[in-house]
Design an enzyme around this catalytic site. Sequence first.
Site, PDB file in Angstrom:
ATOM      1  N   SER A  19     -87.793 -48.740  39.956  1.00 34.87           N
ATOM      2  CA  SER A  19     -87.355 -50.141  39.654  1.00 34.87           C
ATOM      3  C   SER A  19     -85.867 -50.146  40.329  1.00 34.87           C
ATOM      4  O   SER A  19     -85.476 -49.202  40.766  1.00 34.87           O
ATOM      5  CB  SER A  19     -87.189 -50.192  38.095  1.00 34.87           C
ATOM      6  OG  SER A  19     -86.278 -51.150  37.658  1.00 34.87           O
ATOM      7  N   TYR A  56     -85.255 -46.339  29.592  1.00 37.90           N
ATOM      8  CA  TYR A  56     -86.188 -46.972  30.663  1.00 37.90           C
ATOM      9  C   TYR A  56     -85.223 -46.830  32.267  1.00 37.90           C
ATOM     10  O   TYR A  56     -86.028 -46.254  33.023  1.00 37.90           O
ATOM     11  CB  TYR A  56     -86.287 -48.584  30.662  1.00 37.90           C
ATOM     12  CG  TYR A  56     -87.034 -49.233  31.861  1.00 37.90           C
ATOM     13  CD1 TYR A  56     -88.514 -48.954  31.744  1.00 37.90           C
ATOM     14  CD2 TYR A  56     -86.374 -50.023  32.635  1.00 37.90           C
ATOM     15  CE1 TYR A  56     -89.168 -49.578  32.937  1.00 37.90           C
ATOM     16  CE2 TYR A  56     -87.127 -50.489  33.926  1.00 37.90           C
ATOM     17  CZ  TYR A  56     -88.540 -50.261  33.742  1.00 37.90           C
ATOM     18  OH  TYR A  56     -89.282 -51.013  35.004  1.00 37.90           O
TER      19      TYR A  56
END
Length: 253
Positions: free
Chosen positions: A145, A158
């Site tokens: 990400s 995350y």
Amino acid sequence: MFNLFDIKGKKAIITGGAQGLGFSMVEAFYKSGVEVAVIDISDEIFNISTKLGAKDGEIHPIKGDLLNIDSLRQAFNEALDKLGGTVDILINSAGIIDRKPAFECSLETWNRIFGLNVTSVFELSRLAAAEMKKQGSGKIINMGSIVSILGGFNAAAYSTSKGAIVQLTKSLSNEWAQYGIQVNAMAPGFMLTAMNTDLANDPIRKPQVDGRIPAKRWGTPEDVVGVALFLAAPASDYVTGTLISVDGGAVAR
């Protein structure tokens, strides 16, 4: 003539393929002539073949809980069996996020996010690589990400898990390149998927995100598949251990 981007006839395992980025990759690889085994915890995987108009034996739906190692291994073995004992491509797309301040993130939530986003990737990669080593070739594609690079906001677990994916990708690449296995990762930016619905609807955060993207739009699942296809094709045979951002320029900003 040899086509550097031809992956027709290859066999792939894709996790988290029931929706979002995972589903788009299942669609793209299927349409490229790849036989795909899809592992997901959602019953929606049983509708994928119908959605894509696939014939029997072209897409194999396999329900499995990747947070449970026994279930993960069983799902992988089932996928391998459905693919005739061969896997050329593994895409670790399954992932979860729980957006909340660090003070409000329980250790249970932290461990659950790491269990799916990191531990399952490690174990599936090892299982796949053991098979790929036998044939002297293979492609493993991990889902990072932009918060693998940037600091996250209200997403400490995350963001940390996606940072770990970069180091895992590099480490596995260092070990397995000698066997003809390329291990790479993609870093999607702000994508219009179910995972980001809350962010896209946030009246404060959305304008902040909008101002961060030079391309002046959020990404779509279709924006990611081109990089995935490249990393799965012969064109990337000398590309390994890298993270490719697919973010409309957000990281460069």
